[in-house]
Design an enzyme around this catalytic site. Structure first.
Site, PDB file in Angstrom:
ATOM      1  N   HIS A 187       0.831  -1.216   0.000  1.00  0.00           N
ATOM      2  CA  HIS A 187       0.000   0.000   0.000  1.00  0.00           C
ATOM      3  C   HIS A 187       0.856   1.253   0.000  1.00  0.00           C
ATOM      4  O   HIS A 187       0.574   2.212  -0.710  1.00  0.00           O
ATOM      5  CB  HIS A 187      -0.897   0.031   1.250  1.00  0.00           C
ATOM      6  CG  HIS A 187      -2.138  -0.769   1.085  1.00  0.00           C
ATOM      7  ND1 HIS A 187      -2.960  -1.075   2.129  1.00  0.00           N
ATOM      8  CD2 HIS A 187      -2.707  -1.321  -0.008  1.00  0.00           C
ATOM      9  CE1 HIS A 187      -3.977  -1.789   1.691  1.00  0.00           C
ATOM     10  NE2 HIS A 187      -3.841  -1.957   0.399  1.00  0.00           N
ATOM     11  N   GLU A 430       0.013 -16.962 -24.625  1.00  0.00           N
ATOM     12  CA  GLU A 430       1.035 -17.004 -23.577  1.00  0.00           C
ATOM     13  C   GLU A 430       1.647 -18.383 -23.410  1.00  0.00           C
ATOM     14  O   GLU A 430       2.361 -18.629 -22.444  1.00  0.00           O
ATOM     15  CB  GLU A 430       0.461 -16.493 -22.249  1.00  0.00           C
ATOM     16  CG  GLU A 430      -0.834 -17.151 -21.842  1.00  0.00           C
ATOM     17  CD  GLU A 430      -1.429 -16.563 -20.574  1.00  0.00           C
ATOM     18  OE1 GLU A 430      -0.732 -15.843 -19.846  1.00  0.00           O
ATOM     19  OE2 GLU A 430      -2.597 -16.851 -20.300  1.00  0.00           O
ATOM     20  N   ASP A 454       4.002 -15.011 -19.079  1.00  0.00           N
ATOM     21  CA  ASP A 454       3.961 -16.467 -19.150  1.00  0.00           C
ATOM     22  C   ASP A 454       4.666 -16.975 -20.397  1.00  0.00           C
ATOM     23  O   ASP A 454       5.349 -17.997 -20.346  1.00  0.00           O
ATOM     24  CB  ASP A 454       2.506 -16.956 -19.137  1.00  0.00           C
ATOM     25  CG  ASP A 454       1.990 -17.102 -17.713  1.00  0.00           C
ATOM     26  OD1 ASP A 454       2.749 -17.601 -16.863  1.00  0.00           O
ATOM     27  OD2 ASP A 454       0.849 -16.691 -17.444  1.00  0.00           O
ATOM     28  N   CYS A 501      -0.266  -7.699 -23.399  1.00  0.00           N
ATOM     29  CA  CYS A 501      -0.564  -7.209 -22.055  1.00  0.00           C
ATOM     30  C   CYS A 501       0.490  -7.662 -21.044  1.00  0.00           C
ATOM     31  O   CYS A 501       0.371  -7.390 -19.862  1.00  0.00           O
ATOM     32  CB  CYS A 501      -1.958  -7.628 -21.626  1.00  0.00           C
ATOM     33  SG  CYS A 501      -2.217  -9.397 -21.731  1.00  0.00           S
TER      34      CYS A 501
END
Ligand code: PEP
Ligand code: MG
Length: 569
Positions: A187, A430, A454, A501
């Site tokens: 965070h 992938e 991947d 992506c």
């Protein structure tokens, strides 16, 4: 010099202010009036909710919608019956005061969350720590420190930043943040990045090494920190800061501009997100849509399979937030490194070669896949949703998914439920298998998106988490580059969109090669949008192709990397 994890870029030069949680020295007492104690607890929770909502409102302005959601998450956790009832039960069963009951119950849940394998659930453990401290403070009547009153040029030093601390940040007055714990995805890191505050995290003992008023210079990219340095070092960092700010200002020039090569070849520059709370950030950072919504977080963030309706709401929110811009939503990609404890699946010897993603979904059609696909189709009435299937290795998988989609469409038609009749169904490329049959898949898929994270691992047969073989895990390997080029060519030839992506889409060294191969869509993290757009603008297609030809003629990863580095712009 001390070295931490560079978690939020930028140069900080300022004076230390240590943020220490007040010692919560309450006494554990035995109480007799349990009802009165429970009333005290209920009142404290009410004050907590009120204060936290106010902090969240403030956070929305200083850090953005997504970050304020973290605090709203605290409100939900405190109101979660599993937690509040556990605290009450401790008062009932053990006759202890509310402070002790809060501490024990929060510690119990934090311990459970911290044992989870996924980072998101682990993060909840630290959220609970924050909730515990603040609830006990309220019960004890301890005033919270007013962080917003910190003077200009402050460097905050803390063991960790809690969301309630950062809610008080006035970014203009903060030069930097140093903490003892936290990594790039904690965070603290996320919030510092969204507030554009330089941060170096995970510096052991830093709260005891420095004292209030010490002068610190720091580099949030490299993680370097100097305490009370010589004047020459301060001067050096001032120059670095000027350079950083000038580059940042230069990037701002690309806001609102088309994403294109120097000679005007336009591509799509979209973003990867993990949940509906990140959708607003895509627009804030000038992304042109969503290229990958990893839906597994909806499943990992819950303790049971999320219902069709709750998924529908999440997908609809993203579609509506993106206001008609494309939103590619990937169906559940679970397995491998992403576990879902509540499914109780047996441990596998080779999880990455095992029962994951579409393989798993096609075996759990009725309870998992159909509800997800139905939620996606229903949500498609509210924006431009596209469905993406992960880890495809043969065309049968794509056909099977399309068949279920056709069945759901027929059912929705019958019931008069709206959806996008022309919804596109694409394949995540992938695996080595998908790459080798890219032509076969391209004939039946509406688009491709290359998952280089991947694809690199499966092509090189190298687990990126294993340091002994990490040297093989690189997109610059000729094998991986050939695979990427093959996939893009197959998509180009079939006339479908070729997207990417995986992390490589944002790599400044890879961008000219990807342009040259004919990639149509780049999906990157929201914070990389302007940088990627700037890099694209520096290459004409001819120059990119020339570089790609040279790179593709090389034989080793090291040679390719050296060539790309030598030509970096
Ligand atoms: C990829 O594999 O490149 C990808 C984008 O998916 P994930 O990282 O979620 O596996
Ligand atoms: Mg993947």
């Amino acid at each position: 010099m001390y070295k931490g994890i560079g978690a939020s870029a930028g140069i900080g030069i300022g004076k230390v202010l240590i943020l220490k949680e007040a010692e919560l020295n309450y006494t554990r007492t035995t109480i007799t009036d349990k009802e009165a104690e429970k009333k005290r607890l209920a009142d404290a929770i009410e004050v907590f909710v009120e204060k936290t909502m106010a902090l969240a409102e403030r956070m929305k302005v200083t850090a953005g919608e997504a970050e304020s959601e973290i605090l709203l998450g605290h409100v939900m956790m405190v109101q979660d019956p599993a937690i509040s009832e556990q605290i009450e039960q401790k008062i009932d069963d053990d006759s202890i005061n509310a402070e002790a009951a809060v501490e024990e119950a929060c510690d119990f849940f934090a311990m459970i969350f911290s044992m989870a394998e996924d980072e998101l659930t682990q993060q909840r453990a630290s959220d609970l720590g924050d909730i515990k401290t603040r609830l006990i403070k309220i019960l004890m009547g301890v005033e919270e420190v007013d962080i917003s009153a910190a003077p200009a040029e402050t460097i905050f030093v803390a063991e960790d930043l809690t969301p309630s601390m950062t809610a008080g940040f006035v970014p203009e007055n903060i030069e930097g943040v140093l903490t003892e714990i936290g990594g790039k995805t904690s965070h603290s890191a996320i919030i510092c990045r969204s507030m554009e505050i330089p941060a170096c995290l995970s510096i052991p003992e830093i709260t005891t090494i420095v004292k209030n008023g010490d002068v610190v210079v720091m580099d949030g990219s490299t993680g370097e920190v100097y305490i009370n340095p010589e004047e020459s070092v301060i001067e050096e960092f001032k120059v670095k800061r000027e350079k950083f700010l000038a580059e940042k200002a230069l990037l701002e020039k690309f806001r609102g501009q088309p994403s294109q090569s120097a000679d005007g070849k336009v591509v799509e520059l979209v973003c990867n997100i993990g949940g509906p709370d990140e959708a607003a950030g895509v627009l804030e950072r000038d992304g042109e849509g969503v290229g990958l919504f990893r839906t597994e977080f909806l499943f990992m963030d819950s303790d049971a399979i999320p219902s069709e309706d709750s998924q529908f709401e999440a997908y609809k929110t993203v579609a509506e937030t993106l206001e008609g811009k494309p939103v590619i939503i990937r169906t559940l990609d679970i397995g491998g490194d992403k576990a879902l404890p509540y499914l109780g699946l047996p441990t596998e010897e080779n999880p990455f070669l095992g029962f994951r993603a579409v393989r798993f979904c096609l075996k759990r059609i009725e309870d998992i896949y159909r509800p997800q696909l139905r939620a996606l189709l229903r949500a498609s009435a509210y924006g431009k949703i596209r469905i993406m299937v992960p880890l495809v290795t043969c065309v049968d998988e794509l056909r099977a998914v399309k068949e279920i989609i056709a069945e759901i469409k027929a059912e929705l038609d019958e019931k008069g439920i709206a959806y996008d009749k022309d919804i596109k169904v694409g394949v995540m490329m992938e695996t080595a298998a998908a790459s080798l049959i890219a032509d076969i898949l391209a004939a039946e898929a509406d688009f491709f998106s290359i998952g280089t994270n991947d694809l690199t691992g499966y092509t090189m047969a190298a687990d990126r988490g294993n340091p002994d073989v990490a040297y093989l895990y690189s997109t610059y390997n000729p094998a991986v580059l050939r695979s990427i080029r093959n996939i893009i060519s197959a998509a180009n030839e079939a006339g479908i969109m070729a997207g990417m992506c995986g992390e490589a889409a944002a790599d400044p060294l890879m961008i000219p090669l990807l342009l040259a191969f004919g990639l149509d869509e780049f999906s990157v993290s929201a914070t990389s949008v302007l940088q990627a757009r700037a890099t694209m603008s520096l290459w004409t297609m001819e120059e990119a192709k020339e570089l790609a030809d040279k790179a593709m003629a090389l034989k080793t990863e090291a040679e390719v990397k050296a060539l790309l580095e030598a030509n970096a712009r």
